[in-house]
Design a protein around this motif. Structure first.
Motif, PDB file in Angstrom:
ATOM      1  N   ASN A 279       0.801  -1.218   0.000  1.00  0.00           N
ATOM      2  CA  ASN A 279       0.000   0.000   0.000  1.00  0.00           C
ATOM      3  C   ASN A 279       0.839   1.276   0.000  1.00  0.00           C
ATOM      4  N   GLU A 280       2.166   1.121   0.070  1.00  0.00           N
ATOM      5  CA  GLU A 280       3.067   2.269  -0.035  1.00  0.00           C
ATOM      6  C   GLU A 280       3.622   2.278  -1.450  1.00  0.00           C
ATOM      7  N   ILE A 281       3.389   3.376  -2.170  1.00  0.00           N
ATOM      8  CA  ILE A 281       3.700   3.441  -3.596  1.00  0.00           C
ATOM      9  C   ILE A 281       4.868   4.377  -3.872  1.00  0.00           C
ATOM     10  N   ILE A 282       5.755   3.910  -4.743  1.00  0.00           N
ATOM     11  CA  ILE A 282       6.825   4.746  -5.284  1.00  0.00           C
ATOM     12  C   ILE A 282       6.556   4.853  -6.783  1.00  0.00           C
ATOM     13  N   ALA A 356       6.865   8.212  -2.385  1.00  0.00           N
ATOM     14  CA  ALA A 356       7.655   9.143  -3.185  1.00  0.00           C
ATOM     15  C   ALA A 356       7.188   9.087  -4.627  1.00  0.00           C
ATOM     16  N   ALA A 357       7.467  10.169  -5.347  1.00  0.00           N
ATOM     17  CA  ALA A 357       7.231  10.207  -6.790  1.00  0.00           C
ATOM     18  C   ALA A 357       8.463  10.805  -7.436  1.00  0.00           C
ATOM     19  N   MET A 358       8.947  10.160  -8.502  1.00  0.00           N
ATOM     20  CA  MET A 358      10.139  10.599  -9.214  1.00  0.00           C
ATOM     21  C   MET A 358       9.783  10.875 -10.669  1.00  0.00           C
ATOM     22  N   GLU A 359      10.380  11.903 -11.227  1.00  0.00           N
ATOM     23  CA  GLU A 359      10.117  12.242 -12.622  1.00  0.00           C
ATOM     24  C   GLU A 359      11.416  12.469 -13.380  1.00  0.00           C
ATOM     25  N   SER A 360      11.446  12.007 -14.624  1.00  0.00           N
ATOM     26  CA  SER A 360      12.553  12.293 -15.534  1.00  0.00           C
ATOM     27  C   SER A 360      12.000  13.121 -16.677  1.00  0.00           C
ATOM     28  N   ASP A 361      12.358  14.410 -16.719  1.00  0.00           N
ATOM     29  CA  ASP A 361      11.875  15.291 -17.781  1.00  0.00           C
ATOM     30  C   ASP A 361      12.907  16.368 -18.083  1.00  0.00           C
ATOM     31  N   GLY A 362      14.166  15.988 -18.041  1.00  0.00           N
ATOM     32  CA  GLY A 362      15.229  16.937 -18.364  1.00  0.00           C
ATOM     33  C   GLY A 362      16.137  16.405 -19.445  1.00  0.00           C
ATOM     34  N   GLY A 363      15.657  15.388 -20.171  1.00  0.00           N
ATOM     35  CA  GLY A 363      16.474  14.792 -21.216  1.00  0.00           C
ATOM     36  C   GLY A 363      17.188  13.547 -20.737  1.00  0.00           C
ATOM     37  N   GLN A 414       5.238  11.929   0.239  1.00  0.00           N
ATOM     38  CA  GLN A 414       6.156  12.467   1.244  1.00  0.00           C
ATOM     39  C   GLN A 414       7.253  13.301   0.598  1.00  0.00           C
ATOM     40  N   VAL A 415       7.629  12.925  -0.622  1.00  0.00           N
ATOM     41  CA  VAL A 415       8.701  13.655  -1.291  1.00  0.00           C
ATOM     42  C   VAL A 415       8.533  13.524  -2.805  1.00  0.00           C
ATOM     43  N   LEU A 416       8.874  14.582  -3.520  1.00  0.00           N
ATOM     44  CA  LEU A 416       8.916  14.580  -4.979  1.00  0.00           C
ATOM     45  C   LEU A 416      10.375  14.671  -5.396  1.00  0.00           C
ATOM     46  N   ILE A 417      10.746  13.875  -6.383  1.00  0.00           N
ATOM     47  CA  ILE A 417      12.157  13.775  -6.781  1.00  0.00           C
ATOM     48  C   ILE A 417      12.290  13.966  -8.283  1.00  0.00           C
ATOM     49  N   GLY A 418      13.163  14.868  -8.683  1.00  0.00           N
ATOM     50  CA  GLY A 418      13.445  15.060 -10.093  1.00  0.00           C
ATOM     51  C   GLY A 418      14.771  14.421 -10.452  1.00  0.00           C
TER      52      GLY A 418
END
Length: 464
Positions: A279-282, A356-363, A414-418
């Motif tokens: 139930n804990e999602i990354i 947490a959520a992580m995103e790749s959007d810088g190339g 809890q945290v957003l990560i780029g």
């Protein structure tokens, strides 16, 4: 057990781990180092993201929201993740804007004497068309203060030419992009308020070339909608020089773009269910849509294939994540962020708990590390893992922006990560016809895949 209780227990375990003998801590660190090395080896020896990107960009190409290409990309993403044998792959319905560029734009400047000179231009995303050829004189400004200081008769009936370059002294190019981007975002509105018939905007790039850069712009329903186009940086310099010699020259612009009714589209989601804390999602993701001028390779095909590759790397190295790992291919980041907003809405409605959520959007360039959007304590928590990443050149973990797609999750995660990579070349090709597959380096892309997978592995194992 309630989520808050789980977190309390986990925090206690981590605190206890900190008091373990040095030998025990060393053993744990060594195990993590070996696992991370395996993730890198798998990425570098058997990575699949580069070939996935080749298919996405070469077979489908640019993927503007609402377009047939965007729909093909949805089906492609779903099929790729289904073949990976994940625990679940599904679509999330979302309504998106549907703007079409139409026939290629044309522009030329006509001095009082001599031949006309053609200019490379492109319509800004969401702009209205010119309804034929639009001919007007041009007034150049570099700041909003300059525009405000001009008498009405110097602006009325003309094209306002915004010619403020990105600041080349900033080491972080994203800072320069954000600062100069107000011209593109609201240039048409401010021009129309003064009675102008359109807006010309210097492309947001530090490069000096002939590629015009598109990107989203906005209108105000209370203000007349006028056409807005981007000039290449070389074209902007040339027009500026011509205006100094002949302030009364005429500029001719022809754009055939139009806004159509909204279209049904989808986010594409694939996940590996957590073995201990399902139930804990990354979440890790990129945006599937792109602008239409190029192939959407670095923006953001790389982010999509990297996010899917994170799941494949974990499976290929035999990892059983303790928390649920979810790859999300978001739709409509470029001109509305409808996909990111819908994902957050559905997560909240379902009562989901995002660790947490992580995103790749810088190339897909050489990895540098990660930017963390969260409390100072959360930033410090992730910084404890910097030594794990330093051997791979991606150990810079600093406070910063997480990402547009994951932004709506700010109050839920809890945290957003780029994912942070070398940004020096990104805005040379960003939103242009030059954003093509051949600009992506396979090794740089795969190093980024492994960096992202390594952080997801640590988050899944230790939590926050």
């Amino acid at each position: 057990m309630r989520f808050s209780t789980c977190r309390g227990v986990l925090a206690g375990l981590l605190a206890a781990a900190a008091t373990l003998p040095a030998a025990a801590q060393s053993a744990s660190s060594k195990t993590d180092s070996v696992t991370i090395r395996r993730l890198y080896d798998e990425a570098l020896l058997r990575g699949q993201s580069y070939e996935n990107l080749r298919t996405l960009t070469g077979t489908i190409g640019g993927r503007l929201s609402g377009s047939p290409q965007a729909e093909k990309a949805v089906q492609w993403g779903k099929e790729v993740m289904e073949k990976m044998g994940l625990d679940r792959v599904y679509l999330q319905e979302v309504m998106v804007p549907h703007w079409e560029r139409g026939a290629k734009e044309k522009a030329k400047a006509k001095p009082a004497k001599g031949k006309s000179i053609d200019f490379n231009v492109c319509a800004l995303g969401g702009s209205v068309g010119t309804n034929g050829k639009l001919k007007a004189q041009v007034v150049e400004v570099r700041t909003w203060e300059e525009l405000a200081a001009l008498p009405d008769d110097k602006v009325r009936g003309k094209l306002v030419f915004y010619n403020r370059p990105m600041n080349p002294t900033y080491i972080e190019t994203g800072h320069a992009y954000g600062e100069a981007g107000d011209q593109r975002r609201k240039g048409a509105i401010e021009a129309a308020k003064r009675g102008a018939v359109g807006a010309l905007v210097r492309s947001l790039s530090l490069a000096h070339d002939d590629f015009p850069h598109t990107g989203t712009m906005s209108y105000d329903d209370k203000v007349t909608k006028v056409p807005a186009a981007a000039l290449s940086t070389n074209g902007a310099d040339q027009l500026s020089a011509m205006l100094k010699e002949n302030p009364s020259l005429t500029f001719e612009l022809e754009m055939n773009c139009r806004q159509l009714p909204e279209v049904k589209s989808y986010n594409v989601v694939g996940e590996i269910k957590g073995s201990k804390y399902p139930n804990e999602i990354i979440a890790v993701g990129g945006h599937l849509d792109s602008w239409d001028l190029g192939q959407g390779a670095h923006d953001d095909g790389t982010g999509c294939v990297q996010s899917m590759e994170v799941l494949r790397l974990l499976k290929a190295t035999g990892q059983r994540p303790e928390r649920t790992i979810r790859a999300v291919l978001f739709m409509n980041e470029e001109n509305g962020n409808r996909g990111g907003t819908k994902y957050a809405e559905l997560a909240k409605a379902a009562g989901e708990k995002h660790l947490a959520a992580m995103e790749s959007d810088g190339g897909g360039f050489t990895p540098r590390g990660f930017s963390v959007e969260g409390s100072p304590a959360m930033v410090q928590r992730l910084q404890q893992w910097q030594p794990m990443f330093r051997p791979y050149g991606s150990g810079e973990i600093t406070a910063g922006h997480g990402g547009t797609d994951i932004g709506p999750l700010k109050d839920q995660a809890q945290v957003l990560i780029g994912y942070d990579c070398d940004s020096q070349r990104y805005f040379d090709i960003h939103h242009t016809a030059a954003d093509t597959f051949d600009k992506v380096n396979r090794r740089e892309l795969e190093l980024g895949n492994a960096s992202m997978a390594a952080l997801v592995y640590l988050l899944s194992k230790y939590g926050l």
